[in-house]
Design an enzyme around this catalytic site. Structure first.
Site, PDB file in Angstrom:
ATOM      1  N   ARG A 108       0.876  -1.184   0.000  1.00  0.00           N
ATOM      2  CA  ARG A 108       0.000   0.000   0.000  1.00  0.00           C
ATOM      3  C   ARG A 108       0.907   1.227   0.000  1.00  0.00           C
ATOM      4  NH1 ARG A 108      -5.153   1.795   3.620  1.00  0.00           N
ATOM      5  NH2 ARG A 108      -6.085   0.408   2.078  1.00  0.00           N
ATOM      6  N   HIS A 135      -7.395   0.826  -6.295  1.00  0.00           N
ATOM      7  CA  HIS A 135      -7.591   0.024  -5.079  1.00  0.00           C
ATOM      8  C   HIS A 135      -8.263  -1.296  -5.492  1.00  0.00           C
ATOM      9  CE1 HIS A 135      -7.859  -0.932  -0.990  1.00  0.00           C
ATOM     10  NE2 HIS A 135      -8.782  -0.096  -0.564  1.00  0.00           N
ATOM     11  N   GLN A 138     -10.106  -3.965  -3.096  1.00  0.00           N
ATOM     12  CA  GLN A 138     -11.405  -3.457  -2.629  1.00  0.00           C
ATOM     13  C   GLN A 138     -12.513  -3.797  -3.642  1.00  0.00           C
ATOM     14  OE1 GLN A 138     -12.024  -1.095   0.300  1.00  0.00           O
ATOM     15  NE2 GLN A 138     -14.112  -1.720  -0.190  1.00  0.00           N
ATOM     16  N   ASP A 232     -17.091   8.007  -1.169  1.00  0.00           N
ATOM     17  CA  ASP A 232     -15.796   7.827  -0.492  1.00  0.00           C
ATOM     18  C   ASP A 232     -15.446   9.168   0.165  1.00  0.00           C
ATOM     19  OD1 ASP A 232     -13.266   6.915   0.277  1.00  0.00           O
ATOM     20  OD2 ASP A 232     -12.366   7.195  -1.707  1.00  0.00           O
ATOM     21  N   CYS A 273     -16.311   2.386   0.959  1.00  0.00           N
ATOM     22  CA  CYS A 273     -15.160   1.524   1.251  1.00  0.00           C
ATOM     23  C   CYS A 273     -14.686   1.663   2.700  1.00  0.00           C
ATOM     24  CB  CYS A 273     -14.018   1.833   0.292  1.00  0.00           C
ATOM     25  SG  CYS A 273     -13.513   3.566   0.306  1.00  0.00           S
ATOM     26  N   ARG A 318     -13.892  -7.787   2.521  1.00  0.00           N
ATOM     27  CA  ARG A 318     -12.473  -7.563   2.202  1.00  0.00           C
ATOM     28  C   ARG A 318     -11.650  -8.795   2.570  1.00  0.00           C
ATOM     29  NH1 ARG A 318     -10.206  -2.770   1.941  1.00  0.00           N
ATOM     30  NH2 ARG A 318      -8.679  -3.952   0.768  1.00  0.00           N
TER      31      ARG A 318
HETATM   32  N1   CP Z   1     -11.217   0.401   2.668  1.00  0.00           N
HETATM   33  C1   CP Z   1      -9.926   0.344   3.065  1.00  0.00           C
HETATM   34  O1   CP Z   1      -9.010   0.116   2.277  1.00  0.00           O
HETATM   35  O2   CP Z   1      -9.766   0.549   4.389  1.00  0.00           O
HETATM   36  P1   CP Z   1      -8.359   0.711   5.149  1.00  0.00           P
HETATM   37  O3   CP Z   1      -7.781   2.036   4.706  1.00  0.00           O
HETATM   38  O4   CP Z   1      -8.719   0.698   6.603  1.00  0.00           O
HETATM   39  O5   CP Z   1      -7.481  -0.426   4.769  1.00  0.00           O
HETATM   40  N1  NVA Z   2      -9.755   7.323  -1.350  1.00  0.00           N
HETATM   41  C1  NVA Z   2      -9.413   6.818  -0.047  1.00  0.00           C
HETATM   42  C2  NVA Z   2      -9.721   5.359   0.041  1.00  0.00           C
HETATM   43  C3  NVA Z   2      -9.478   4.753   1.395  1.00  0.00           C
HETATM   44  C4  NVA Z   2      -9.748   3.275   1.443  1.00  0.00           C
HETATM   45  C5  NVA Z   2      -7.947   7.097   0.249  1.00  0.00           C
HETATM   46  O1  NVA Z   2      -7.116   6.870  -0.630  1.00  0.00           O
HETATM   47  O2  NVA Z   2      -7.636   7.552   1.343  1.00  0.00           O
END
Ligand code: CP
Ligand code: NVA
Length: 331
Positions: A108, A135, A138, A232, A273, A318
């Site tokens: 990540r 992502h 997800q 989101d 999400c 997830r």
């Molecule tokens: N939805 C998601 O990716 O959550 P986190 O940022 O908690 O991993």
């Molecule tokens: N768009 C958000 C998604 C989090 C799961 C971010 O990147 O912070």
């Protein structure tokens, strides 16, 4: 043709065929059934995975950890501050080291090019746990959730995403909807639209799958007869806090409210999400309320907590879908 994803990386869904995506969704359902019935599934015993996080996480990290352990694997977690990567060691060198120790790598971070490089240089499957652009893990959970709620088929559903359309979620939802033949509508300000090359790519995919991609600045038009309403957060990880004021101004007309849900189909579901700013029970939520006088951001608390909301099923999914992704690529 049977689907075989062994040895593949999951970097973005553009790289996967509709059949491969459907296979991962179905496999996620199988793993969910195994977990629900308490059936052991330590199918990857003896393997080890590493989780590399340059950004924070709750769901993604815990999903990879629990999924890895349920599959019988050893799991190493490296938090944003505790590896040499980026600071003292290049992505390329990190990839070549970790590829010698581990059977798979979750990443990540910020740049999509970093996760692509890890995959190119490590020699093992790499799973994108979120970058600024995409992502993909997800998406498998989200489409499993949609399928659970529309068991007669998801092709042809109207799927509406409200807010920052060019963030990782906007981009990824547009891609997965195109791949699976849904009608994707992005509702938000024109200057927050996805990049044109990605829209063009999705339009091309839709010619094959029967899906469609459309953008509008009119929330009522977007929500009318929708089957899925999705939103989101307005400021993604890695974006500067100074942007809050601008985003609140630009995106407040696109908050998902009870009124918006009222235009949707009566059986429509609400998805997110997570994490979400639907109340002031967070430090940031509290600060925003104090500074800008708003208690809810991208979604009203009544919608988030309402009976059409499936956000916690989505979060649970997830874990099942990440298990499917790891199993399919490592077996
Ligand atoms: N939805 C998601 O990716 O959550 P986190 O940022 O908690 O991993
Ligand atoms: N768009 C958000 C998604 C989090 C799961 C971010 O990147 O912070």
């Amino acid at each position: 043709m049977p689907v075989n994803l062994s040895g593949r990386s999951l970097l973005k869904l553009l790289d996967f065929t509709p059949d491969e995506i459907r296979y991962l969704i179905d496999l996620s359902q199988d793993f969910k059934n195994l977990k629900r019935t308490g059936t052991p599934h330590r199918y990857l015993e003896g393997k080890n995975i590493v989780l590399l996080f340059q950004k924070t996480s709750t769901r993604t990290r815990c999903s990879f950890e629990v999924a890895g352990m349920d599959l019988g694997m050893g799991v190493t977690y490296l938090d944003p501050g505790s590896s040499q990567m980026g600071k003292k060691e290049s992505i390329e060198d990190t990839a070549r080291v970790l590829g010698r120790f581990y059977d798979g790598i979750e990443f990540r971070g910020f740049k999509q090019s970093d996760v692509e490089e890890l995959a190119a240089k490590s020699g093992v499957p790499v799973w994108n746990g979120l970058t600024d652009e995409f992502h993909p893990t997800q998406m498998i959970a989200d489409m499993l959730t949609v399928k659970e709620n529309f068991p007669t088929g998801i092709k042809g559903l109207k799927f509406v995403f409200f807010g920052d359309l060019r963030n990782n979620m906007g981009n990824s939802l547009m891609v997965v909807c195109s791949k699976l033949g849904l009608h994707f509508v992005g509702c938000g300000p024109k200057d927050l639209k996805p990049e044109q090359w990605l829209i063009d790519e999705c339009n091309k995919i839709c010619e094959e799958t029967g899906g469609s991609v459309e953008f509008t600045e009119d929330p009522q038009q977007a929500a009318t007869d929708a089957n899925v309403i999705y939103t989101d957060i307005w400021l993604s990880m890695g974006e500067p806090d100074e942007l809050w004021a601008q985003r609140i101004k630009e995106l407040s007309p696109y908050r998902v409210t009870k009124e918006i849900m009222g235009y949707a189909d009566k059986d429509a579901i609400f998805m997110h999400c997570l994490p979400s700013f639907h109340d002031t029970n967070t430090t940031i939520g509290e600060e925003i309320a104090e500074k800008f006088g708003i208690k809810e951001m991208e979604v009203e608390d009544d919608v988030f907590e309402g009976k059409q909301s499936v956000v916690f099923d989505e979060a649970e999914n997830r874990m099942h879908s990440i298990k499917a992704i790891m199993y399919a690529t490592l077996k």
